[in-house]
Design an enzyme around this catalytic site. Sequence first.
Site, PDB file in Angstrom:
ATOM      1  N   SER A 151      53.190 108.179  18.462  1.00 61.20           N
ATOM      2  CA  SER A 151      53.313 109.143  17.356  1.00 61.20           C
ATOM      3  C   SER A 151      52.486 110.407  17.606  1.00 61.20           C
ATOM      4  O   SER A 151      52.895 111.502  17.235  1.00 61.20           O
ATOM      5  CB  SER A 151      52.858 108.521  16.036  1.00 61.20           C
ATOM      6  N   LYS A 169      41.320 110.060   7.073  1.00 64.06           N
ATOM      7  CA  LYS A 169      42.204 110.360   8.202  1.00 64.06           C
ATOM      8  C   LYS A 169      43.270 111.350   7.731  1.00 64.06           C
ATOM      9  O   LYS A 169      43.966 111.074   6.756  1.00 64.06           O
ATOM     10  CB  LYS A 169      42.877 109.043   8.637  1.00 64.06           C
ATOM     11  N   HIS A 180      58.473 101.878  16.825  1.00 64.30           N
ATOM     12  CA  HIS A 180      58.219 101.137  15.580  1.00 64.30           C
ATOM     13  C   HIS A 180      59.504 100.455  15.094  1.00 64.30           C
ATOM     14  O   HIS A 180      59.489  99.293  14.676  1.00 64.30           O
ATOM     15  CB  HIS A 180      57.744 102.074  14.462  1.00 64.30           C
ATOM     16  N   ARG A 237      51.971  98.152  23.618  1.00 68.93           N
ATOM     17  CA  ARG A 237      52.619  98.975  24.649  1.00 68.93           C
ATOM     18  C   ARG A 237      51.975  98.804  26.004  1.00 68.93           C
ATOM     19  O   ARG A 237      52.624  98.910  27.031  1.00 68.93           O
ATOM     20  CB  ARG A 237      52.526 100.464  24.271  1.00 68.93           C
TER      21      ARG A 237
HETATM   22  P1  ADP Z   1      48.089 102.990  13.856  1.00 75.10           P
HETATM   23  O1  ADP Z   1      47.623 104.218  13.145  1.00 75.10           O
HETATM   24  O2  ADP Z   1      47.683 101.687  13.239  1.00 75.10           O
HETATM   25  O3  ADP Z   1      47.927 103.011  15.352  1.00 75.10           O
HETATM   26  P2  ADP Z   1      50.876 103.449  14.311  1.00 75.10           P
HETATM   27  O4  ADP Z   1      51.770 103.943  13.254  1.00 75.10           O
HETATM   28  O5  ADP Z   1      50.607 104.378  15.452  1.00 75.10           O
HETATM   29  O6  ADP Z   1      49.611 103.015  13.548  1.00 75.10           O
HETATM   30  O7  ADP Z   1      51.389 102.075  14.925  1.00 75.10           O
HETATM   31  C1  ADP Z   1      51.619 100.939  14.167  1.00 75.10           C
HETATM   32  C2  ADP Z   1      51.945  99.771  15.092  1.00 75.10           C
HETATM   33  O8  ADP Z   1      53.068 100.093  15.899  1.00 75.10           O
HETATM   34  C3  ADP Z   1      50.843  99.405  16.081  1.00 75.10           C
HETATM   35  O9  ADP Z   1      50.855  97.997  16.238  1.00 75.10           O
HETATM   36  C4  ADP Z   1      51.279 100.043  17.359  1.00 75.10           C
HETATM   37  O10 ADP Z   1      50.763  99.361  18.489  1.00 75.10           O
HETATM   38  C5  ADP Z   1      52.760  99.888  17.260  1.00 75.10           C
HETATM   39  N1  ADP Z   1      53.470 100.877  18.051  1.00 75.10           N
HETATM   40  C6  ADP Z   1      53.276 102.211  18.070  1.00 75.10           C
HETATM   41  N2  ADP Z   1      54.131 102.815  18.924  1.00 75.10           N
HETATM   42  C7  ADP Z   1      54.878 101.828  19.469  1.00 75.10           C
HETATM   43  C8  ADP Z   1      55.927 101.798  20.453  1.00 75.10           C
HETATM   44  N3  ADP Z   1      56.344 102.898  21.065  1.00 75.10           N
HETATM   45  N4  ADP Z   1      56.467 100.597  20.748  1.00 75.10           N
HETATM   46  C9  ADP Z   1      56.019  99.472  20.165  1.00 75.10           C
HETATM   47  N5  ADP Z   1      55.039  99.433  19.249  1.00 75.10           N
HETATM   48  C10 ADP Z   1      54.471 100.592  18.906  1.00 75.10           C
END
Ligand code: ADP
Length: 153
Positions: free
Chosen positions: A129, A42, A18, A91
């Site tokens: 995450s 959620k 992120h 990703r």
């Molecule tokens: P959500 O609950 O919407 O999936 P996340 O917090 O998991 O939220 O992710 C938010 C954004 O960050 C999404 O666009 C996701 O694809 C991106 N993202 C998550 N992990 C990574 C990573 N390792 N590298 C790049 N982008 C990521």
Amino acid sequence: MERIAVFPGSFDPITKGHEDIVLRALPLFDKVIVAIGVNSKKTTMFPLERRLEWIKTVFGEHEKVHVDSYEGLTVDFCRTVGAQYMLRGLRNTLDFEYEKGIAQMNHELNSDIETVFMMCDPRYSAINSSIVRDIIRNNGETSQFLPDRITVV
Ligand code: ADP
């Protein structure tokens, strides 16, 4: 006009993946709002306040980065804060298929807001995450997946 992007997610917790997306987006926008979407259905591992604090800690010295949370539709939040762009990270093809659907639906809901995708840095493409949460639950080492200033205990 200011170019404002919203980077929506749950950030439960924020990871190096992120962080990288936000830092790489900074030259493209005047303001990037990292926004935690609160969905009452959620459940998250970490409370909203803690997730917000972490994001503030990570981007503390970047004036262009703002941190916020919202309930409801992301397009509505974008409209409220005057954002024309929604930022998402990709990703792999699974992300692509999932994000494609969301972006197309959001476009139907509000065609003034453009979704902008950034390809993940290959160093971070396995960082997720939900896997980080599993490691935390099982008392494993997570520091290599988290932004430098973040310690999760
Ligand atoms: P959500 O609950 O919407 O999936 P996340 O917090 O998991 O939220 O992710 C938010 C954004 O960050 C999404 O666009 C996701 O694809 C991106 N993202 C998550 N992990 C990574 C990573 N390792 N590298 C790049 N982008 C990521």
